[in-house]
Design a protein around this motif. Structure first.
Motif, PDB file in Angstrom:
ATOM      1  N   TYR A 127       0.922  -1.231   0.134  1.00 54.63           N
ATOM      2  CA  TYR A 127      -0.132  -0.315  -0.021  1.00 54.63           C
ATOM      3  C   TYR A 127       0.820   1.347  -0.013  1.00 54.63           C
ATOM      4  O   TYR A 127       0.551   2.344  -0.739  1.00 54.63           O
ATOM      5  CB  TYR A 127      -0.890  -0.022   1.239  1.00 54.63           C
ATOM      6  N   THR A 128       1.890   1.185   0.867  1.00 55.02           N
ATOM      7  CA  THR A 128       2.634   2.477   0.884  1.00 55.02           C
ATOM      8  C   THR A 128       3.741   2.540  -0.373  1.00 55.02           C
ATOM      9  O   THR A 128       3.978   3.730  -0.627  1.00 55.02           O
ATOM     10  CB  THR A 128       3.762   2.300   2.069  1.00 55.02           C
ATOM     11  N   LEU A 129       3.792   1.507  -1.147  1.00 50.95           N
ATOM     12  CA  LEU A 129       4.700   1.602  -2.473  1.00 50.95           C
ATOM     13  C   LEU A 129       3.778   2.529  -3.579  1.00 50.95           C
ATOM     14  O   LEU A 129       4.452   2.756  -4.353  1.00 50.95           O
ATOM     15  CB  LEU A 129       5.239   0.169  -2.737  1.00 50.95           C
ATOM     16  N   LEU A 130       2.665   2.596  -3.331  1.00 50.72           N
ATOM     17  CA  LEU A 130       2.011   3.056  -4.498  1.00 50.72           C
ATOM     18  C   LEU A 130       1.789   4.425  -4.109  1.00 50.72           C
ATOM     19  O   LEU A 130       0.956   5.213  -3.480  1.00 50.72           O
ATOM     20  CB  LEU A 130       0.460   2.517  -4.284  1.00 50.72           C
ATOM     21  N   GLU A 131       2.742   5.226  -4.881  1.00 47.97           N
ATOM     22  CA  GLU A 131       2.693   6.570  -4.775  1.00 47.97           C
ATOM     23  C   GLU A 131       2.623   7.298  -6.074  1.00 47.97           C
ATOM     24  O   GLU A 131       2.768   6.537  -7.150  1.00 47.97           O
ATOM     25  CB  GLU A 131       4.360   6.823  -4.221  1.00 47.97           C
ATOM     26  N   PRO A 132       2.554   8.456  -6.076  1.00 46.83           N
ATOM     27  CA  PRO A 132       2.168   9.294  -7.449  1.00 46.83           C
ATOM     28  C   PRO A 132       3.375   9.241  -8.454  1.00 46.83           C
ATOM     29  O   PRO A 132       2.999   9.138  -9.458  1.00 46.83           O
ATOM     30  CB  PRO A 132       1.984  10.816  -6.855  1.00 46.83           C
ATOM     31  N   ASN A 133       4.708   8.981  -8.139  1.00 47.89           N
ATOM     32  CA  ASN A 133       5.621   9.095  -8.989  1.00 47.89           C
ATOM     33  C   ASN A 133       5.773   7.737  -9.591  1.00 47.89           C
ATOM     34  O   ASN A 133       6.411   7.751 -10.632  1.00 47.89           O
ATOM     35  CB  ASN A 133       7.073   9.480  -8.243  1.00 47.89           C
ATOM     36  N   THR A 134       5.171   6.413  -8.914  1.00 44.70           N
ATOM     37  CA  THR A 134       5.271   5.586  -9.795  1.00 44.70           C
ATOM     38  C   THR A 134       4.402   5.380 -10.999  1.00 44.70           C
ATOM     39  O   THR A 134       4.659   4.742 -11.960  1.00 44.70           O
ATOM     40  CB  THR A 134       4.749   4.386  -8.780  1.00 44.70           C
ATOM     41  N   PHE A 135       3.502   6.259 -11.218  1.00 47.63           N
ATOM     42  CA  PHE A 135       2.602   6.411 -12.260  1.00 47.63           C
ATOM     43  C   PHE A 135       3.503   7.363 -13.593  1.00 47.63           C
ATOM     44  O   PHE A 135       3.138   7.169 -14.632  1.00 47.63           O
ATOM     45  CB  PHE A 135       1.285   7.273 -12.311  1.00 47.63           C
ATOM     46  N   ARG A 136       4.509   7.837 -13.099  1.00 45.40           N
ATOM     47  CA  ARG A 136       5.329   8.508 -14.407  1.00 45.40           C
ATOM     48  C   ARG A 136       6.912   7.938 -14.378  1.00 45.40           C
ATOM     49  O   ARG A 136       7.468   8.308 -15.110  1.00 45.40           O
ATOM     50  CB  ARG A 136       5.728  10.153 -13.712  1.00 45.40           C
ATOM     51  N   ALA A 137       6.995   6.923 -13.538  1.00 45.51           N
ATOM     52  CA  ALA A 137       8.326   6.360 -13.804  1.00 45.51           C
ATOM     53  C   ALA A 137       8.631   5.594 -14.875  1.00 45.51           C
ATOM     54  O   ALA A 137       7.517   4.871 -15.478  1.00 45.51           O
ATOM     55  CB  ALA A 137       8.616   5.321 -12.357  1.00 45.51           C
ATOM     56  N   ARG A 138       9.921   5.034 -15.178  1.00 43.87           N
ATOM     57  CA  ARG A 138      10.179   4.303 -16.538  1.00 43.87           C
ATOM     58  C   ARG A 138       9.657   2.980 -16.066  1.00 43.87           C
ATOM     59  O   ARG A 138       9.478   2.204 -17.297  1.00 43.87           O
ATOM     60  CB  ARG A 138      11.488   4.565 -16.883  1.00 43.87           C
ATOM     61  N   PHE A 139       9.880   2.541 -14.933  1.00 46.69           N
ATOM     62  CA  PHE A 139       9.655   0.937 -14.506  1.00 46.69           C
ATOM     63  C   PHE A 139       8.405   0.770 -14.290  1.00 46.69           C
ATOM     64  O   PHE A 139       7.882  -0.407 -13.660  1.00 46.69           O
ATOM     65  CB  PHE A 139      10.600   0.750 -13.510  1.00 46.69           C
ATOM     66  N   ARG A 140       7.291   1.721 -14.516  1.00 48.10           N
ATOM     67  CA  ARG A 140       5.952   1.536 -14.269  1.00 48.10           C
ATOM     68  C   ARG A 140       5.289   0.125 -14.824  1.00 48.10           C
ATOM     69  O   ARG A 140       4.488  -0.556 -14.047  1.00 48.10           O
ATOM     70  CB  ARG A 140       5.152   2.521 -14.295  1.00 48.10           C
ATOM     71  N   LYS A 141       5.841  -0.186 -15.989  1.00 48.92           N
ATOM     72  CA  LYS A 141       4.986  -1.373 -16.474  1.00 48.92           C
ATOM     73  C   LYS A 141       5.310  -2.673 -15.760  1.00 48.92           C
ATOM     74  O   LYS A 141       4.458  -3.553 -15.063  1.00 48.92           O
ATOM     75  CB  LYS A 141       5.561  -1.904 -18.002  1.00 48.92           C
ATOM     76  N   ARG A 142       6.731  -2.883 -15.110  1.00 51.30           N
ATOM     77  CA  ARG A 142       7.105  -3.782 -14.347  1.00 51.30           C
ATOM     78  C   ARG A 142       6.317  -3.894 -12.939  1.00 51.30           C
ATOM     79  O   ARG A 142       5.916  -4.855 -12.155  1.00 51.30           O
ATOM     80  CB  ARG A 142       8.552  -4.046 -14.208  1.00 51.30           C
ATOM     81  N   PHE A 143       6.243  -2.403 -12.481  1.00 53.51           N
ATOM     82  CA  PHE A 143       5.657  -2.408 -11.180  1.00 53.51           C
ATOM     83  C   PHE A 143       4.333  -2.743 -11.101  1.00 53.51           C
ATOM     84  O   PHE A 143       3.769  -3.423 -10.218  1.00 53.51           O
ATOM     85  CB  PHE A 143       5.882  -0.952 -10.875  1.00 53.51           C
ATOM     86  N   PHE A 144       3.457  -2.221 -11.995  1.00 45.78           N
ATOM     87  CA  PHE A 144       2.003  -2.654 -12.134  1.00 45.78           C
ATOM     88  C   PHE A 144       1.831  -4.159 -12.735  1.00 45.78           C
ATOM     89  O   PHE A 144       0.673  -4.597 -12.122  1.00 45.78           O
ATOM     90  CB  PHE A 144       1.311  -1.512 -12.893  1.00 45.78           C
ATOM     91  N   ASP A 145       2.459  -4.601 -13.174  1.00 53.45           N
ATOM     92  CA  ASP A 145       2.571  -6.048 -13.530  1.00 53.45           C
ATOM     93  C   ASP A 145       2.428  -6.880 -12.249  1.00 53.45           C
ATOM     94  O   ASP A 145       1.827  -7.960 -11.752  1.00 53.45           O
ATOM     95  CB  ASP A 145       3.400  -6.496 -14.778  1.00 53.45           C
ATOM     96  N   LEU A 146       3.456  -6.441 -11.415  1.00 47.36           N
ATOM     97  CA  LEU A 146       3.534  -7.203  -9.824  1.00 47.36           C
ATOM     98  C   LEU A 146       2.488  -6.947  -9.071  1.00 47.36           C
ATOM     99  O   LEU A 146       1.633  -7.677  -8.442  1.00 47.36           O
ATOM    100  CB  LEU A 146       4.997  -6.997  -9.376  1.00 47.36           C
ATOM    101  N   MET A 147       2.084  -5.204  -9.329  1.00 49.53           N
ATOM    102  CA  MET A 147       0.928  -5.220  -8.210  1.00 49.53           C
ATOM    103  C   MET A 147      -0.366  -5.874  -8.720  1.00 49.53           C
ATOM    104  O   MET A 147      -1.390  -6.383  -7.880  1.00 49.53           O
ATOM    105  CB  MET A 147       0.812  -3.550  -8.709  1.00 49.53           C
ATOM    106  N   ASP A 148      -0.594  -6.149 -10.283  1.00 51.44           N
ATOM    107  CA  ASP A 148      -1.814  -6.990 -10.655  1.00 51.44           C
ATOM    108  C   ASP A 148      -1.695  -8.231  -9.933  1.00 51.44           C
ATOM    109  O   ASP A 148      -2.660  -8.855  -9.673  1.00 51.44           O
ATOM    110  CB  ASP A 148      -1.741  -6.908 -12.056  1.00 51.44           C
ATOM    111  N   ILE A 149      -0.394  -9.067  -9.796  1.00 52.85           N
ATOM    112  CA  ILE A 149      -0.294 -10.369  -9.517  1.00 52.85           C
ATOM    113  C   ILE A 149      -0.775 -10.104  -7.873  1.00 52.85           C
ATOM    114  O   ILE A 149      -1.477 -11.193  -7.473  1.00 52.85           O
ATOM    115  CB  ILE A 149       1.006 -10.796  -9.566  1.00 52.85           C
ATOM    116  N   PHE A 150      -0.147  -9.320  -7.138  1.00 51.40           N
ATOM    117  CA  PHE A 150      -0.432  -9.263  -5.598  1.00 51.40           C
ATOM    118  C   PHE A 150      -1.904  -8.960  -5.541  1.00 51.40           C
ATOM    119  O   PHE A 150      -2.552  -9.621  -4.241  1.00 51.40           O
ATOM    120  CB  PHE A 150       0.409  -8.103  -5.032  1.00 51.40           C
ATOM    121  N   LEU A 151      -2.817  -8.477  -6.244  1.00 47.09           N
ATOM    122  CA  LEU A 151      -4.271  -8.053  -6.012  1.00 47.09           C
ATOM    123  C   LEU A 151      -5.089  -8.803  -6.574  1.00 47.09           C
ATOM    124  O   LEU A 151      -6.286  -8.697  -6.561  1.00 47.09           O
ATOM    125  CB  LEU A 151      -4.348  -6.459  -6.178  1.00 47.09           C
ATOM    126  N   ARG A 152      -4.556  -9.792  -7.267  1.00 50.64           N
ATOM    127  CA  ARG A 152      -5.759 -10.795  -8.016  1.00 50.64           C
ATOM    128  C   ARG A 152      -6.600 -11.616  -7.124  1.00 50.64           C
ATOM    129  O   ARG A 152      -7.397 -12.047  -7.583  1.00 50.64           O
ATOM    130  CB  ARG A 152      -4.682 -11.720  -8.929  1.00 50.64           C
TER     131      ARG A 152
END
Length: 592
Positions: A377-402
Motif C-alpha cells: 500500500y505504501t509503495l503506491l505513490e504518485p511518482n510510480t505512475f510517471r516512472a520508467r519502470f511502471r510496467k514492471r511495477f504494475f504487472d507485479l501489483m496486478d499479481i498481488f491484488l488478484r
C-alpha cells in the motif's frame, strides 16, 4: 644447473601428427628452449613472460611453459609448494617448485592486473585450469582455483571474453561449479570484513588490495554467479568417463580409478596415497558429486554475496531473478527474508521486486509476513505512475491484488488510493488506475458500496467552479485518510468514489471511455470482463500522440493564419495580436 636442464629438455622429441593430416612435427619444437624466439632456458622464458607485453612473445611462452610444467607434474618431478620440494632435499626439485610457483603467479596476474588483452587472458586461464587438475592426481586444486578467481574478479582487467571462456568451457563441469561457489563465498566474506583482516600476500603480484572498485568487484561476482549453469544432481563418479568425452554433469578433474590389474597390496598403497592427497577413498564420494552439498554451496554463495553493498543496477538484476533462478535451488529459501525485507524499505521498483520475492516465500515456503499488504500500500505513490519502470511495477501489483480472498477493507483502501492518484496522474497513469479500480470492484462486490453511496458533501455550495478547488474541497470532506500508511485505518469503506465523477470530465477521451466501461460494468456485469492490466501499462505520452495522429476524424477544426506558424504556440511580442496563440491573455510574470 639451469642451462643443463635446458639442454636435457631439448633432447625429448616425440612424433605426433597435426590436425591437417600427414605432416609430422616434434614436441621438442614446443619446448621452453625453442630457439626460434631466442629462448635457451626455462628461466629466460619465465623472465620474458613476466616482463614482456607483446602477444607474439607471451602466447608461445604460455603454451611452452604449460606443456613443460604439466609434463613435470605428471611425472612427479614438480611438487606443488616450495616447502614440500625442500623436504625432498633436492636442489633441482626446489628450483622447479620455485619456477612453477612463479609461473602460476604470472598467469594469475594476466587475469586481473597485467595490461594484456583477452587473447592472452584466455590461454592463461586454460593453463591455470590444467595446472589445477594436474597438481594432485584425482583432486581439483581448490586453493589454486580460488586464488585465480579472486585475482580475476578483484582486478580491473577482467574481460567479458574471459568470463565467457570460464562460463562456456569450465562451469558446465560439476566440480568446477562447486568450487566456484566456494570461491565466491570466500571472496565475498573477505570483502565484508575489514581490509586489515585480509591475509597478506607473499608476492607483489598476489597483492590482496583490490585494483577494481568495490562496485566493480560485486558486478564481477554477480556476472559469474548469474551465468553459472544451474544443474544439481547426484553424480555417479564411477560411471563418468574422461573429461574430454564427458557431459556437463561430470567433472573437469576425474577421481583416480583403481586398476583391476593391481595387486591387493598395491591397491591399499594407492588408496592411502589418494587419501593423503585429498582424493576419494573407497566407499566415499566427492562432495561436489552430491546434490545436497551442491545446493548447500550454492545457497552459501548467494547469501554471502547479498551481504555486500549492491550497486543499483545489480540490485535490480538480483531481485528480478531471485525467485526464478535462486530460490528454487536453495536449501532454505526463507533465509532470504532479511535481505528482501531490507530491500522493501528502499521503495520504488526495488521495493516492489523485493515484495515479489517475499510473496513467493509466503506462498511456497511458509514465511509469515503479516505486513505484506501494508508495505504494498505504501509503495503506491504518485511518482510510480510517471516512472520508467511502471510496467514492471504494475504487472507485479496486478499479481498481488488478484486474489479474491482479500479482506474488503484492504481492497477498498487500494480502490480509493488508485482513484485519488488518478486525479493527478498523467493520462496513461489514470488509465492504469481505472483499470485496477475496475478489476478490484469486480473481484470484491462488497466494495460496490463506494460507487452506490450518495455522498452528502458532493454538492457543497462553497465549492467554486475551478477543478483544483473542487478536488481540494472534496478531499477535505472525504472520510478517507489518504495519508495513513495502514489500509485498516484509512476509513476507505466509509467513503465514496467521487473521483470517478471527476475523471468523467478528463481532458483525454480515452480516460473518459474507461470510466464509461466501468459504469457499464456495474450495471451489466455479465456482458463485461476484467481489464487486462498489461495492456494499460503500455500507454505513454508517445503512444497517445501516435494514436491521435493515426485517428481519422470526420470533422477537422480549421485555423487560418496570414503566415504559416513556425511552432505549436506563438508567444512573441512581434507577432500581431490577432495571430497570437494567446490573444487577450497577459502572461507576464509578476514577482510580487
Amino acid at each position: 644447473m639451469v642451462g643443463t636442464r635446458g639442454r636435457a629438455s631439448n633432447k625429448r622429441s616425440k612424433k605426433v601428427e597435426d590436425d591437417s593430416g600427414g605432416r609430422q612435427t616434434s614436441v621438442a619444437e614446443a619446448e621452453p628452449n625453442d630457439s626460434e624466439h631466442g629462448f635457451t632456458t626455462e628461466a629466460e622464458l619465465l623472465t620474458s613472460l613476466e616482463q614482456s607485453d607483446d602477444e607474439n612473445v607471451l602466447l608461445p611462452a604460455i603454451g611452452s611453459l604449460e606443456e613443460f610444467f604439466i609434463s613435470k607434474l605428471q611425472s612427479g618431478e614438480v611438487v606443488p609448494g616450495v616447502k614440500a620440494a625442500e623436504a625432498r632435499g633436492s636442489a633441482n626439485d626446489k628450483w622447479l617448485a620455485e619456477k612453477y610457483a612463479s609461473f602460476k603467479v604470472t598467469l594469475k596476474g594476466f587475469l586481473g592486473k597485467r595490461n594484456v588483452g583477452s587473447t592472452v587472458q584466455c590461454p592463461a586461464l586454460n593453463a591455470l585450469m590444467e595446472c589445477a587438475r594436474t597438481e594432485q592426481p584425482g583432486t581439483f586444486s581448490n586453493e589454486l582455483y580460488g586464488e585465480m578467481l579472486r585475482v580475476a574478479v578483484t582486478g580491473d582487467k577482467l574481460s567479458s571474453e574471459l568470463v565467457g571462456v570460464l562460463v562456456g568451457r569450465y562451469l558446465p563441469f560439476a566440480d568446477v561449479r562447486y568450487h566456484t561457489w566456494s570461491a565466491v563465498s570466500r571472496i565475498a566474506e573477505q570483502l565484508v570484513k575489514k581490509p586489515a583482516a585480509t591475509k597478506p600476500a607473499e608476492t607483489p603480484v598476489e597483492d590482496a588490495a583490490m585494483e577494481a572498485s568495490a562496485e566493480d568487484v560485486v558486478r564481477n561476482l554477480y556476472d559469474i554467479m548469474a551465468n553459472t549453469p544451474l544443474k544439481f544432481a547426484d553424480i555417479e563418479v564411477d560411471k563418468c568417463i574422461d573429461a574430454a568425452e564427458s557431459s556437463g554433469e561430470s567433472a573437469w578433474c576425474m577421481p583416480i580409478a583403481e586398476e583391476a590389474s593391481e595387486a591387493p597390496a598395491d591397491k591399499d598403497k594407492s588408496k592411502r596415497k589418494r587419501e593423503a592427497l585429498g582424493g576419494r577413498g573407497a566407499g566415499s564420494r566427492p562432495r561436489w558429486s552430491e546434490q545436497k552439498h551442491q545446493k548447500a554451496n550454492f545457497s552459501k554463495a548467494w547469501l554471502t554475496l547479498l551481504q555486500l553493498p549492491l550497486p543499483e543496477d545489480v540490485y535490480k538484476k538480483v531481485l528480478s531473478k531471485l525467485h526464478v533462478a535462486v530460490m528454487p535451488h536453495m536449501v532454505t529459501p526463507v533465509l532470504l527474508s532479511d535481505f528482501l525485507t531490507n530491500s522493501v524499505n528502499r521503495g520504488g521498483l526495488i521495493g516492489m521486486l523485493a515484495l515479489n520475492g517475499i510473496f513467493i516465500l509466503v506462498q511456497q515456503h511458509g514465511l509469515e509476513y503479516p505486513q505484506f499488504y501494508d508495505r504494498l500500500y505504501t509503495l503506491l505513490e504518485p511518482n510510480t505512475f510517471r516512472a520508467r519502470f511502471r510496467k514492471r511495477f504494475f504487472d507485479l501489483m496486478d499479481i498481488f491484488l488478484r486474489s479474491p480472498l482479500l479482506p474488503a477493507y484492504i481492497a477498498a483502501a487500494f480502490v480509493k488510493r488508485f482513484a485519488r492518484h488518478a486525479l493527478t496522474a498523467p493520462p496513461a497513469g489514470a488509465i492504469i488506475a481505472i483499470g485496477f479500480i475496475h478489476n478490484l470492484l469486480r473481484r470484491h462486490p462488497s466494495c460496490n458500496v463506494l460507487v452506490h453511496r450518495n455522498s452528502s458533501h458532493k454538492s457543497d455550495a462553497s465549492v467554486t467552479a475551478k477543478s483544483a478547488d473542487v478536488i481540494a474541497a472534496m478531499s477535505a470532506l472525504d472520510p478517507f485518510r489518504m495519508e495513513d500508511a495502514v489500509p485498516a485505518k484509512s476509513n476507505a469503506l466509509k467513503s465514496s468514489l467521487w473521483e470517478l465523477k471527476a475523471l468523467q470530465n478528463h481532458m483525454y477521451p480515452q480516460v473518459v471511455q474507461y470510466c464509461r466501461v466501468l459504469e457499464k460494468d456495474l450495471s451489466e456485469r455479465g456482458k463485461t470482463t476484467e481489464i487486462a492490466i498489461a495492456d494499460t501499462t503500455s500507454f505513454s505520452y508517445g503512444s497517445i500522440m501516435q494514436d491521435e495522429m493515426a485517428r481519422k476524424m470526420k470533422r477537422v477544426p480549421l485555423a487560418y493564419y496570414k503566415t504559416a506558424p513556425k511552432q505549436l504556440m506563438e508567444l512573441d511580442s512581434a507577432t500581431p495580436e490577432e495571430e497570437n496563440s494567446f490573444a487577450g491573455w497577459d502572461l507576464s510574470f509578476d514577482s510580487a
